[in-house]
Scaffold this motif. Structure first.
Motif: not given
Length: 559
Positions: A283-302, A110-119
């Motif tokens: 049929n509106g069936q519920l599925k197990a999932g996660y809510n992904l929140q994304v911050a972007s600019n110029n279509q790049f995920v920051l 997790s820390a490595l990926i965050e550093e990759a995003f910062i770089q």
């Protein structure tokens, strides 16, 4: 005539590197991982046991697999012998799929990926490819790696626990009256817990043992039959008590797993059941999932984060904190849709983060319509007397300030409201149009002045030409990210379970998405430069640009 083809001809093997095109995705992955500081890999160091594969190499082959929509550890391991890209990145080393999977869920990933995003963000800013003044925030739901029928719902658990505790209370009262157990609770309405049931079970075991000893010491047949009959009742009660204890522990554990949520999956307890847009049966069936929140600019995920709650309103606060603390990026303007426009969010952005919110509230677009503005029965269009703090309805009657009132919502947030009420609405020709409730006789209006302030501020902010242009860019920016993630990268369902592992996999997928997007832009500009011969079309010819000279893979999965 055929071109020369001879499997028996002896050839000298060439270096794989010369066979990798300059604009290949493998080059992009290699350059990005090599740009990460060595300190980010220190968490993978170990001083005991056998030597392990270098974390840079492991990061490269996994990221290269994700960039080609390959998410399985076994399939990534297969690329080590099938794909020239991955063979070059691994330098012909072949870690097993178990090694790949263990590295992918390493606690330091997790820390490595965050550093990759910062770089990566720093290199985007150096190339002037993103706007440092704003970020666009939105959410989407991704399906968890869980069975759709392994649901646990809060209401069902609470209902069954309530019925179980009623049975436990009846058993406790019976045993207390028969003097089998002492008083375990102080008040009659106190709930019987698993601890109480365990004490009751131990008491029944003691009674059973005493009865068994009595039977062994009794010689009379009739007396032995009576004691055995009583012991049978005790044994049945003990079995029933054990069953109640196990069920009580089960329901208590389920409620602890639920926390603030209303549901979870037994396969992946961190996943919550929510409605997905990918509902093919409709049929509106519920599925197990996660809510992904994304911050972007110029279509790049920051930056990104995952949350178990299906609504976006409650995720903005923790997500902004994640952007500031972990991804170290929170620009001046926060842009989001009306799903984030709540009083708490407006107040948080202005007071806690001192940023500008370009977020409409839920009725913002409705208020822009002519039908709303000309509706004379809506209190928002009534005349307001500031000096006397009163409203004048279309019939000319006064709705005066009556009192203040506090309202607390389900999340524990307290709002102060101003209550306005008319003295008498009898005889009004528009009574039926104005008052819809059967419990209400005279007109009453509730005003949240704090929310009204933020709504007026939102209208003023969004009406500015510059801000309006930025907000119009929101859909083009953030929705394209989700489209590329789900359609082009085919990332719709997680292959791992658990919030920590899911976060790592999401980060790898979004990082791969960024690389493909960056290369696409660079390739287009390089092609344009090649046609026009004007070097001004290039963003930058600095080493930072040369590092990212080939980051898009239009080629098939295997090379």
């Amino acid at each position: 005539m055929y071109k020369d083809y001879n499997m028996n001809q002896i050839t000298i093997p060439l270096n794989i590197e010369v066979m990798i095109p300059e604009d290949d995705i493998a080059v992009a992955v290699n350059d990005l991982v090599e740009s990460i500081p060595a300190a980010a890999f220190e968490g993978f160091d170990h001083h005991f046991g056998a030597s392990s594969h270098h974390p840079r190499m492991m990061m490269k082959i996994i990221l290269c697999g994700y960039a080609q929509s390959v998410y399985s550890g076994r399939k990534i391991a297969a690329l080590l012998t099938d794909s020239l890209r991955v063979m070059w990145l691994s330098q012909n080393r072949c870690p097993s799929y178990r090694t790949i999977n263990r590295f992918r869920i390493h606690p330091h990933m997790s820390a490595l990926i965050e550093e990759a995003f910062i770089q990566f963000r720093g290199q985007l800013q150096a190339n002037d490819m993103i706007d440092a003044d704003a970020i666009f925030i939105d959410g989407t739901k991704l399906e968890a790696n869980a069975n759709k029928y392994t649901f646990v719902f809060r209401k069902s658990v609470e209902k069954h626990q309530e019925a179980l505790r009623a049975q436990s209370k009846l058993m406790y009262d019976t045993m207390y009256e028969e003097m089998i157990i002492p008083a375990l609770i102080e008040e009659s309405d106190e709930a019987i817990t698993a601890g109480h049931l365990n004490t009751m079970h131990q008491a029944l075991e003691t009674v059973e043992t005493d009865l068994t000893d009595t039977i062994d010491a009794t010689e009379a047949v009739e007396d032995r039959k009576g004691i055995r009959a009583r012991r049978s009742v005790i044994r049945k009660t003990k079995k029933r008590c054990a069953d109640l204890r196990e069920r009580e522990m089960k329901y208590t554990g389920q409620l602890a797993t639920l926390g603030d949520r209303n549901s979870y999956s037994k396969t992946d307890p961190d996943a919550t059941f929510m409605r997905m847009k990918e509902d093919h049966i409709r049929n509106g069936q519920l599925k197990a999932g996660y809510n992904l929140q994304v911050a972007s600019n110029n279509q790049f995920v920051l930056g990104f984060a995952l949350y178990p709650n299906p609504t976006d309103t409650r995720t903005l606060g923790p997500f902004l904190n994640t952007m500031l603390e972990q991804f170290q990026h929170l620009p001046e303007k926060i842009v989001a849709d009306a799903g984030y426009g709540s009083e708490a969010n407006y107040e948080m952005i202005e007071d806690d983060y001192e940023r500008t919110a370009l977020i409409p509230y839920n009725t913002y677009y409705k208020e822009q319509k002519k039908a709303y503005k000309t509706d004379e029965m809506h209190p928002a269009n009534w005349s307001y007397d500031v000096e006397n703090d009163r409203y004048i309805c279309p019939d000319g009657r006064e709705i005066r300030f009556e009192r203040y009132a506090n309202r607390t919502n389900t999340y524990g947030e307290t709002r102060q409201l101003k209550i306005y009420a008319s003295d008498d609405c009898s005889g009004c020709a528009r009574y039926d149009q104005c008052i819809k409730s059967d419990r209400q006789i005279n007109k009453r209006i509730q005003k949240n002045m704090n929310l009204e302030y933020f709504k007026a501020q939102a209208r003023r902010t969004l009406s500015m030409k510059e801000n309006r242009k930025i907000y119009q860019q929101r859909k083009i920016d953030i929705e394209t990210v989700f489209g590329n993630l789900k359609a082009n990268l085919a990332f719709k369902r997680f292959s791992v379970r658990g919030a920590r592992k899911v976060k790592i996999e999401t980060g790898l997928a979004l990082l791969a998405l960024n690389l493909r997007k960056f290369r696409k832009i660079q390739a287009d500009r390089l092609q344009k430069y090649g046609k026009s011969g004007d070097s001004s079309e290039l963003i930058d010819e600095s080493p930072l640009f040369l590092v990212f000279k080939g980051l898009y893979v239009p080629a098939p999965f295997f090379l």
